[in-house]
Each structure stands twice: as structure tokens, then as C-alpha cells.
Design a protein around this motif. Structure first.
Motif: not given
Length: 439
Positions: A267-269, A289-290, A319, A368, A370
Motif C-alpha cells: 500500500r502507500d507507505r 499500490s503506492g 517510487r 518514497s 511520503y
């Protein structure tokens, strides 16, 4: 202690930072001021611009710190590093799996001792600052003591740091083994204790798929869902034998990356270190997916793991940040890490321009993680974490600079030849946290 810091601080120097990803061609993505002025107020960037323009309106009461002849860049950001492995850096021989058993696990055993953890954390952070690294995504050990010690040291020094307790409930020594339930509860308690405190954030940290059962990965995914603003930090597809082992342990998964996806850890993060042996489908899924890839060139070369494909990562819009991966990585220096990143790209028939290299170590790594709303460049209102670099820190660099004709040539030579000696000062929120020449 009474704070005697002036309301506004002024730093005069050449200044260079990225405003976006320059790729390999876009020179307009960087801002360069040959004679620049950086104004800092309340730990944040108040203004940045040509010195002759900003000095006109600067009150006489503000003393200018004059570093002309040097270069200010944003603080470097390390997207993957193991602080407990500080004392085993440069341990000879073997590839990933043998190296873990021979060196890593015995070293990490010591971190049940809170005093040892605190001493190592203090040295580790000093070493980061000495090399110009101002933020990092950091692994502890399975012991909560390791994370408490690291966060306490980082908080005391005012740093923006992300860290977490390692989760391992199989395929590791008994003395480093937790359980799915204790891993979940210990991590949850650490999140409640540290996440969002000062400049600190928490990363849910399964070491890598082989050392966690399905139940542990399931609970890690549950914890991530319960705390969506935390990070997920792990390893993927570093070594060929490791990839084969994961296929045996998780036969229902399409790939190593898919293991994490099935347990809602992509996911993101999410930051996944190495990402060497991925296929196109994996890369596309990771990008969509982020999640982010941590490119760790010195570690990959040291363990003979393979060559990271930066062009393939770029092609899917993933990223990408830069990681030292100490202790398999052989240097805390992001300058030396960039030197190895360039060589890895060369071996893969690719290029890494000086400006893209700077981006990877600063704004690219911030994106990368966030955290680019806070750090990564010197835009107005960003936190004033920055580094003063010395073009002439060694006789060889000094001589090379005399022959350099362009900024790009100077920057490339600095990345190829520089190390901790090139870091003259490191500033955290406008305050000097490391001075090469002090004492």
C-alpha cells in the motif's frame, strides 16, 4: 536552558535542490543559486533566493553565516538501514542467507539489553549526521528495547525518523523469535507510544517473508489496516536463493511480492528494500499500490545479490528511494552510495545523471517515504534540514574541481569521490547537529 537562537537565521552559500524529478534530461527540475541565501525561522525555510536580492531587505540585526565556496543541499534521506547492524558492518563473506545466520542474528541478540541498544542508537545517529543524513527508515530488532532506545535518541536530537520492531516467528534462532500475537501487541504498544510523537513515525516491520508465518503476516496486515498512517517496511526479492525459498514456503502466491499483497501489506507507505528479482507484473503492481522501492547498491554488490533495474522501476512509475542498508551496505555515506548506484546503472547499460542522483538521495527518497511535505528540498515552509558540502574536502577533490567546467561535472565528481569528509556541517531544523571541524 534558554533558547538563544535568533528569530531568523541566514546562511549564504551556493545552494542546490530539486523541485521535481529531473529524470535524465530535465535540468529545469533543479534550482541552483551560485550565490544564494537561505533564511530559516522557527526551524523552517522562510525564504530562499539570490543573496544580492534577499540581503537588501535583511535587517542589520541578523548575522549572516557566510559559507561562500561551499554548497548547501537538502539533508540526505536513507530509505533502508539497520541500526543494530552498525557493529557488524564489513563482515566478510557469504551471500544473504548465510550472512544472516553467521553475523546478523548473533549481533541482534544483544539488543534485549536496553543500555546496549541506547549506546548503539547514539553512535548510529551520530554517524548518520556525520554523513549528512538527516532522516531515515530504520529497522530495530525483535526486541521492543531496541525501538524505544532508537526513538528516544532521535527525539532528543530533534530528528525526523521512522522505525519499527522486527517481526520474526520462524526460521530464525529461538532467542530472536516472537509470536504472531506478541509481535502484534508489542508493535501496537510501540505505535501508541511513539507514532506521531515529535518528528517520529512508526513502521510495521516483518523482516522478510521467510521469517514470518502466515498468521504473523495476517496480523501485521491487520495492524496496518488499524493504523493506516503508519509505514510497512520489509525486504523483497533480494537474492535468487531467497526467492526460491519463498516460493517453497508460500506455494499459493504468484510471486514473492504477491505474498505481501495477499496479506494487505502492499500500500502507500510500504517500503520494500532491494526489489532486484521482480518481473514486470510485480513492478506494475508495486507501483499501482503506492508502495516504494529502496535501491541499496552497496549492499547488493557486497552480498552478490544482483543489479537493481532503475529504468524498469521508472518505466512503471514506481517510487524509488536510496538506501545504505548498513550493515550489509558498506558505508553510511550517501555520497558513496550514489557512487555505487551509478556503477550499478552502468553495469545494467543504463545511466544515472548527477541531478537524478541528487534527487534519489533527497526529494526522491522523501517522496518514497511520503514525507516530502516536510523535507526533501528547500522549498519555503519545509523543515530546514540541510547539509553544507565542501567541494575541496580532500586534495584529490580539490584538484578535480579545478578542472571541472560545469556544475554537473563538479556534482558528479563530488558523488564519485566524496565521503563523510565532504560533509562540512549538518543542520537539523536550522541548528547545527554536526560540525566536521569542531573540537
Amino acid at each position: 536552558m534558554i533558547d538563544t537562537t535568533p528569530a531568523v537565521q541566514a546562511f549564504r552559500s551556493s545552494i542546490l535542490h530539486c523541485v521535481r524529478d529531473p529524470g535524465e534530461q530535465d535540468d529545469t527540475a533543479v534550482e541552483y543559486l551560485e550565490d544564494g541565501l537561505l533564511l530559516v525561522s522557527g526551524g523552517r525555510v522562510e525564504a530562499i533566493g539570490p543573496a544580492d536580492e534577499l540581503l537588501k531587505n535583511l535587517p542589520d540585526s541578523i548575522s549572516v553565516q557566510d559559507y561562500r565556496g561551499k554548497l548547501i543541499v537538502p539533508g540526505f534521506i536513507d530509505t533502508h538501514v539497520h541500526y543494530p547492524q552498525t557493529d557488524m558492518i564489513a563482515s566478510y563473506g557469504s551471500q544473504l542467507l548465510e550472512w544472516l545466520n553467521n553475523y546478523t542474528f548473533p549481533t541482534e541478540r544483544q539488543f534485549s539489553d536496553a543500555a546496549h541498544a541506547a549506546d548503539t542508537a547514539d553512535f548510529f545517529i551520530s554517524e548518520l549526521l556525520r554523513n549528512g543524513t538527516t532522516s531515515a527508515l530504520v529497522l530495530g530488532t525483535v526486541h521492543t528495547e531496541s525501538v524505544d532506545a532508537f526513538f528516544e535518541t532521535a527525539r532528543r536530537r530533534g530528528l525526523r525518523m521512522i522505525a519499527g520492531k522486527v517481526l520474526m516467528d520462524r526460521n530464525c534462532p529461538e532467542y530472536l523469535r516472537d509470536t504472531p500475537e506478541t509481535g502484534y501487541s508489542d508493535s501496537k504498544a510501540l505505535i501508541e507510544r511513539w507514532h506521531g510523537q515529535a518528528r517520529l513515525q512508526y513502521a510495521i516491520t516483518p523482516r522478510f517473508a521467510p521469517t514470518s508465518t502466515e498468521r504473523q503476516l495476517q496480523l501485521a496486515g491487520q495492524l496496518a489496516a488499524e493504523h493506516p498512517d503508519t509505514f510497512v517496511h520489509t525486504h523483497v526479492a533480494e537474492n535468487v536463493r531467497e526467492v526460491e525459498w519463498v516460493a517453497e514456503l508460500f506455494p499459493k502466491s504468484r510471486s514473492y511480492l504477491d505474498v505481501y499483497d495477499q496479506f494487505n501489506l502492499l500500500r502507500d507507505r510500504s517500503v520494500l528494500a532491494h526489489c532486484i528479482h521482480l518481473d514486470t507484473e510485480d513492478r506494475k503492481r508495486l507501483a499501482s499500490s503506492g508502495a516504494a522501492m529502496a535501491f541499496c547498491p552497496t549492499s547488493n554488490l557486497f552480498l552478490g545479490s544482483g543489479l537493481f533495474d532503475l529504468s524498469a522501476a521508472q518505466s512503471v512509475g514506481a517510487r524509488v528511494g536510496l538506501g545504505t542498508d548498513v550493515g550489509a551496505g558498506t558505508s553510511f555515506s550517501m555520497l558513496q552510495t550514489l557512487s555505487e548506484a551509478y556503477k550499478v546503472s552502468q553495469m545494467a547499460g543504463q545511466s544515472l545523471s548527477p541531478y537524478r542522483a541528487l534527487y534519489l538521495a533527497t526529494l526522491g527518497s522523501a517522496r518514497s517515504l511520503y514525507i516530502d511535505e516536510h523535507v526533501g528540498n528547500l522549498a519555503v515552509n519545509k523543515e530546514a534540514d540541510f547539509v553544507l558540502l565542501d567541494w575541496q574536502s580532500t586534495p584529490l577533490l580539490s584538484r578535480r574541481m579545478q578542472a571541472a567546467k560545469t556544475l554537473k561535472e563538479k556534482l558528479f565528481a563530488l558523488f564519485m569521490l566524496g565521503d563523510d569528509r565532504a560533509v562540512r556541517k549538518t543542520f537539523i531544523q536550522g541548528q547545527c547537529a554536526h560540525d566536521r571541524d569542531a573540537g
